[in-house]
Design a protein around this motif. Structure first.
Motif, PDB file in Angstrom:
ATOM      1  N   ALA A  89       0.843  -1.193   0.000  1.00 30.52           N
ATOM      2  CA  ALA A  89       0.000   0.000   0.000  1.00 30.52           C
ATOM      3  C   ALA A  89       0.879   1.243   0.000  1.00 30.52           C
ATOM      4  O   ALA A  89       1.861   1.305   0.740  1.00 30.52           O
ATOM      5  CB  ALA A  89      -0.907   0.021   1.228  1.00 30.52           C
ATOM      6  N   LEU A  90       0.525   2.197  -0.840  1.00 29.80           N
ATOM      7  CA  LEU A  90       1.155   3.514  -0.829  1.00 29.80           C
ATOM      8  C   LEU A  90       0.074   4.516  -1.179  1.00 29.80           C
ATOM      9  O   LEU A  90      -0.479   4.471  -2.281  1.00 29.80           O
ATOM     10  CB  LEU A  90       2.308   3.610  -1.837  1.00 29.80           C
ATOM     11  N   TYR A  91      -0.243   5.382  -0.242  1.00 28.97           N
ATOM     12  CA  TYR A  91      -1.284   6.387  -0.462  1.00 28.97           C
ATOM     13  C   TYR A  91      -0.844   7.716   0.115  1.00 28.97           C
ATOM     14  O   TYR A  91      -0.355   7.781   1.242  1.00 28.97           O
ATOM     15  CB  TYR A  91      -2.613   5.960   0.176  1.00 28.97           C
ATOM     16  N   VAL A  92      -1.026   8.764  -0.676  1.00 32.45           N
ATOM     17  CA  VAL A  92      -0.736  10.133  -0.256  1.00 32.45           C
ATOM     18  C   VAL A  92      -1.965  10.966  -0.608  1.00 32.45           C
ATOM     19  O   VAL A  92      -2.490  10.865  -1.727  1.00 32.45           O
ATOM     20  CB  VAL A  92       0.520  10.688  -0.973  1.00 32.45           C
ATOM     21  N   LEU A  93      -2.423  11.766   0.342  1.00 30.46           N
ATOM     22  CA  LEU A  93      -3.576  12.634   0.068  1.00 30.46           C
ATOM     23  C   LEU A  93      -3.265  13.543  -1.114  1.00 30.46           C
ATOM     24  O   LEU A  93      -2.141  14.037  -1.270  1.00 30.46           O
ATOM     25  CB  LEU A  93      -3.927  13.457   1.305  1.00 30.46           C
ATOM     26  N   LYS A  94      -4.261  13.765  -1.950  1.00 32.48           N
ATOM     27  CA  LYS A  94      -4.076  14.487  -3.216  1.00 32.48           C
ATOM     28  C   LYS A  94      -3.423  15.859  -3.035  1.00 32.48           C
ATOM     29  O   LYS A  94      -2.580  16.258  -3.833  1.00 32.48           O
ATOM     30  CB  LYS A  94      -5.421  14.634  -3.930  1.00 32.48           C
ATOM     31  N   ASP A  95      -3.780  16.584  -1.995  1.00 30.07           N
ATOM     32  CA  ASP A  95      -3.198  17.911  -1.758  1.00 30.07           C
ATOM     33  C   ASP A  95      -1.700  17.852  -1.478  1.00 30.07           C
ATOM     34  O   ASP A  95      -1.031  18.888  -1.478  1.00 30.07           O
ATOM     35  CB  ASP A  95      -3.889  18.612  -0.586  1.00 30.07           C
ATOM     36  N   PHE A  96      -1.174  16.659  -1.248  1.00 27.48           N
ATOM     37  CA  PHE A  96       0.238  16.501  -0.904  1.00 27.48           C
ATOM     38  C   PHE A  96       1.015  15.731  -1.980  1.00 27.48           C
ATOM     39  O   PHE A  96       2.146  15.335  -1.756  1.00 27.48           O
ATOM     40  CB  PHE A  96       0.376  15.822   0.466  1.00 27.48           C
ATOM     41  N   HIS A  97       0.385  15.541  -3.147  1.00 30.23           N
ATOM     42  CA  HIS A  97       1.091  14.914  -4.264  1.00 30.23           C
ATOM     43  C   HIS A  97       2.194  15.838  -4.759  1.00 30.23           C
ATOM     44  O   HIS A  97       2.113  17.058  -4.618  1.00 30.23           O
ATOM     45  CB  HIS A  97       0.119  14.630  -5.421  1.00 30.23           C
ATOM     46  N   LYS A  98       3.213  15.255  -5.342  1.00 30.28           N
ATOM     47  CA  LYS A  98       4.327  15.984  -5.976  1.00 30.28           C
ATOM     48  C   LYS A  98       5.142  16.813  -4.983  1.00 30.28           C
ATOM     49  O   LYS A  98       5.732  17.824  -5.346  1.00 30.28           O
ATOM     50  CB  LYS A  98       3.817  16.870  -7.120  1.00 30.28           C
ATOM     51  N   CYS A  99       5.169  16.363  -3.724  1.00 30.92           N
ATOM     52  CA  CYS A  99       5.954  17.040  -2.684  1.00 30.92           C
ATOM     53  C   CYS A  99       7.108  16.168  -2.190  1.00 30.92           C
ATOM     54  O   CYS A  99       7.792  16.532  -1.237  1.00 30.92           O
ATOM     55  CB  CYS A  99       5.057  17.401  -1.498  1.00 30.92           C
ATOM     56  N   GLY A 100       7.294  14.997  -2.795  1.00 34.80           N
ATOM     57  CA  GLY A 100       8.360  14.101  -2.371  1.00 34.80           C
ATOM     58  C   GLY A 100       7.948  13.118  -1.285  1.00 34.80           C
ATOM     59  O   GLY A 100       8.772  12.315  -0.831  1.00 34.80           O
ATOM     60  N   ILE A 101       6.693  13.171  -0.876  1.00 36.25           N
ATOM     61  CA  ILE A 101       6.230  12.307   0.221  1.00 36.25           C
ATOM     62  C   ILE A 101       6.185  10.846  -0.198  1.00 36.25           C
ATOM     63  O   ILE A 101       6.679   9.969   0.519  1.00 36.25           O
ATOM     64  CB  ILE A 101       4.871  12.798   0.754  1.00 36.25           C
ATOM     65  N   GLY A 102       5.629  10.565  -1.357  1.00 35.40           N
ATOM     66  CA  GLY A 102       5.560   9.184  -1.831  1.00 35.40           C
ATOM     67  C   GLY A 102       6.944   8.577  -1.973  1.00 35.40           C
ATOM     68  O   GLY A 102       7.191   7.455  -1.529  1.00 35.40           O
ATOM     69  N   ARG A 103       7.854   9.317  -2.572  1.00 36.20           N
ATOM     70  CA  ARG A 103       9.227   8.846  -2.743  1.00 36.20           C
ATOM     71  C   ARG A 103       9.874   8.576  -1.384  1.00 36.20           C
ATOM     72  O   ARG A 103      10.509   7.539  -1.177  1.00 36.20           O
ATOM     73  CB  ARG A 103      10.051   9.868  -3.517  1.00 36.20           C
ATOM     74  N   ALA A 104       9.716   9.491  -0.437  1.00 35.81           N
ATOM     75  CA  ALA A 104      10.316   9.319   0.891  1.00 35.81           C
ATOM     76  C   ALA A 104       9.739   8.091   1.601  1.00 35.81           C
ATOM     77  O   ALA A 104      10.483   7.344   2.260  1.00 35.81           O
ATOM     78  CB  ALA A 104      10.104  10.575   1.738  1.00 35.81           C
ATOM     79  N   LEU A 105       8.436   7.860   1.466  1.00 35.83           N
ATOM     80  CA  LEU A 105       7.817   6.684   2.081  1.00 35.83           C
ATOM     81  C   LEU A 105       8.369   5.395   1.477  1.00 35.83           C
ATOM     82  O   LEU A 105       8.726   4.461   2.199  1.00 35.83           O
ATOM     83  CB  LEU A 105       6.297   6.740   1.923  1.00 35.83           C
ATOM     84  N   VAL A 106       8.452   5.351   0.146  1.00 36.13           N
ATOM     85  CA  VAL A 106       8.968   4.146  -0.510  1.00 36.13           C
ATOM     86  C   VAL A 106      10.427   3.931  -0.137  1.00 36.13           C
ATOM     87  O   VAL A 106      10.832   2.809   0.192  1.00 36.13           O
ATOM     88  CB  VAL A 106       8.790   4.232  -2.040  1.00 36.13           C
ATOM     89  N   GLU A 107      11.235   4.980  -0.168  1.00 36.75           N
ATOM     90  CA  GLU A 107      12.652   4.830   0.167  1.00 36.75           C
ATOM     91  C   GLU A 107      12.851   4.300   1.581  1.00 36.75           C
ATOM     92  O   GLU A 107      13.701   3.448   1.830  1.00 36.75           O
ATOM     93  CB  GLU A 107      13.391   6.150  -0.039  1.00 36.75           C
ATOM     94  N   LYS A 108      12.061   4.784   2.524  1.00 40.20           N
ATOM     95  CA  LYS A 108      12.175   4.304   3.907  1.00 40.20           C
ATOM     96  C   LYS A 108      11.721   2.847   4.012  1.00 40.20           C
ATOM     97  O   LYS A 108      12.350   2.048   4.706  1.00 40.20           O
ATOM     98  CB  LYS A 108      11.359   5.200   4.853  1.00 40.20           C
ATOM     99  N   ALA A 109      10.661   2.488   3.312  1.00 34.54           N
ATOM    100  CA  ALA A 109      10.213   1.091   3.313  1.00 34.54           C
ATOM    101  C   ALA A 109      11.287   0.192   2.704  1.00 34.54           C
ATOM    102  O   ALA A 109      11.548  -0.905   3.208  1.00 34.54           O
ATOM    103  CB  ALA A 109       8.899   0.943   2.551  1.00 34.54           C
TER     104      ALA A 109
END
Length: 163
Positions: A89-109
């Motif tokens: 699962a990887l989900y980021v609220l739409k207002d926070f897309h394109k801020c590097g959050i998804g990448r940071a979550l995947v990298e930490k996982a």
């Protein structure tokens, strides 16, 4: 944008459930049958989010959970590459897309997954997610998994990151 990645704790289940529930509505409408989306509930996602907190991370921004990732140190039995962990699962609220959050979550996982490869499944037609995962180095394996949900078929495509 300032955010931090933290391990999930049991008291964060409601926040996790909210992110998943909300992101599904924001992301999958038009990609997934309405019957599937309309049949889900915040309570169900909160209950599911509370399971296995040791394999979940959250992105926190301004004291609020705005993204989540769930992973398995060892992938499920039906993946093509048995020598892999799995992002489930990887989900980021739409207002926070394109801020590097998804990448940071995947990298930490990825840091927590000890296998040399990592598998994930992406909803067929979700080109935004496919583009994101490709930039992260994931490639299609050619495997598709379809399941019946509320009388409709949902198909996911397997992707693999070789490290």
């Amino acid at each position: 944008m300032d955010f931090r990645i933290v391990k999930m704790t049991s008291d964060m289940a409601e926040d996790f459930g909210y992110v998943i529930y909300t992101a599904w509505g924001e992301t999958y409408r038009g990609l997934m049958p309405d019957s599937v989306l309309d049949g889900r509930s915040l309570e169900k996602w909160t209950e599911m989010a509370g399971k296995r907190p040791e394999n979940k991370l959250a992105a926190v921004c301004g004291g609020r959970v705005v993204g989540i990732v769930g992973y398995l140190p060892q992938a499920r039995d039906f993946v093509t590459n048995k020598d892999s962990g799995e992002i489930v699962a990887l989900y980021v609220l739409k207002d926070f897309h394109k801020c590097g959050i998804g990448r940071a979550l995947v990298e930490k996982a990825l840091e927590d997954i000890r296998y040399p490869n990592v598998t994930l499944f992406v909803l067929k037609g979700n080109e935004n997610a496919v583009g994101f995962y490709r930039k992260m180095g994931f490639e299609f394996t050619g495997k598709e998994v379809s399941q019946e949900v509320n009388g409709d078929t949902v198909t996911e495509l397997e992707m693999l990151l070789r490290r």
